[in-house]
Design a protein around this motif. Structure first.
Motif, PDB file in Angstrom:
ATOM      1  N   PRO A 150       0.790  -1.232   0.000  1.00 56.88           N
ATOM      2  CA  PRO A 150       0.000   0.000   0.000  1.00 56.88           C
ATOM      3  C   PRO A 150       0.823   1.283   0.000  1.00 56.88           C
ATOM      4  O   PRO A 150       0.281   2.357  -0.306  1.00 56.88           O
TER       5      PRO A 150
ATOM      6  N   ASP B 142      -2.724  -7.398   2.319  1.00 57.42           N
ATOM      7  CA  ASP B 142      -2.324  -6.439   1.285  1.00 57.42           C
ATOM      8  C   ASP B 142      -2.457  -7.037  -0.113  1.00 57.42           C
ATOM      9  O   ASP B 142      -2.859  -6.350  -1.057  1.00 57.42           O
TER      10      ASP B 142
ATOM     11  N   ALA C 198      -4.788  -5.727  -3.165  1.00 59.96           N
ATOM     12  CA  ALA C 198      -4.153  -5.269  -4.401  1.00 59.96           C
ATOM     13  C   ALA C 198      -4.687  -5.974  -5.638  1.00 59.96           C
ATOM     14  O   ALA C 198      -4.746  -5.386  -6.723  1.00 59.96           O
TER      15      ALA C 198
END
Length: 258
Positions: free
Chosen positions: A63, A206, A210
């Motif tokens: 991020p 994450d 994504a």
């Protein structure tokens, strides 16, 4: 050559250990940078250091990679690399920030404990510095797999997001089974569950944020759960066909090269 590694976690340490350079580590947690420097023989520097280096490698969480490129690109005299696991955004951001520097995006397709292995590589702007660094990775037994940002990120939807979702869904739904009643398939899934859940939950979160892929696994599971016998047999044949196709690709192109 002197190299700054921004992000002194597991993958930053893997990169530092894989190259033979004068190393400096910077991290949001100074103690982590100090530990990496002590372990690998480099030195720790402040995250906001004004020093410059031949190359800067960003091994930061997904991020924050674009912000890290904006902050640390100025410290790269000759080359800028990222090691984050997504490629489209970093490649674009690096080209914008340092259009006159060497630029490479890397994604080791393994955890450091499983090195060496395949490393996805996008060489956006080659040169002698990045050539030397890539050669160092190869000399450690890694296989460099050239790709494009779009091809890589599309593949990660299946390779990471979908695969992790399927494994974690099994782990969340599975009941304990006596040893004598286990099957080879159950044991394989149990081993995969243990492997995935032994990592860092934030890293997996994450990845899910994504890349798309979880929704497709959920939809397929619901379709299987609701299927009639005839529909299930049709879905089973589709799964077999898809599996056979992937097996053929692996046999004919085992390293993923073209």
């Amino acid at each position: 050559m002197n190299v700054l590694v921004v992000g002194a976690g597991a993958m930053g340490r893997w990169f530092g250990e894989s190259i033979h350079c004068d190393l400096a580590f910077a991290d949001a947690d100074p103690a982590v940078a100090e530990n990496a420097a002590n372990e690998l023989g480099g030195r720790a520097v402040e995250l906001d250091t004004s020093e410059t280096f031949d190359a800067v490698c960003l091994a930061v969480p997904l991020p924050v990679v674009e912000g890290a490129i904006e902050e640390h690109a100025v410290k790269a005299e000759r080359a800028l690399l990222d090691l984050t696991g997504v490629m489209a955004e970093p490649v674009s951001a690096m080209a914008e920030r340092v259009p006159d520097k060497e630029r490479v995006s890397l994604h080791p397709l393994f955890g450091p404990e499983n090195a060496p292995g395949n490393v996805a590589v996008v060489v956006d702007e080659p040169g002698p510095v990045t050539d030397d660094l890539l050669s160092a990775l190869e000399s450690r037994g890694n296989t460099l797999v050239e790709t494009t940002p779009d091809e890589h990120d599309e593949a990660m939807k299946t390779v990471q997001a979908s695969a992790h979702t399927a494994i974690l869904a099994f782990a969340l739904s599975a009941n304990s089974v006596p040893d004598g009643l286990r099957t080879p398939v159950y044991d394989c899934l149990t081993d995969l569950s243990a492997q995935v859940t032994s990592g860092d939950s934030r890293v997996y979160a994450d990845i899910q944020a994504a890349f798309d892929g979880a929704e497709d696994v959920a939809a397929a599971a619901n379709e299987l759960a609701d299927a009639t016998v005839e529909e299930f047999e049709h879905l089973y044949r589709d799964a077999k066909s898809n599996g056979d196709t992937n097996a053929y690709r692996n046999e004919t192109d085992p390293e993923g090269k073209r």
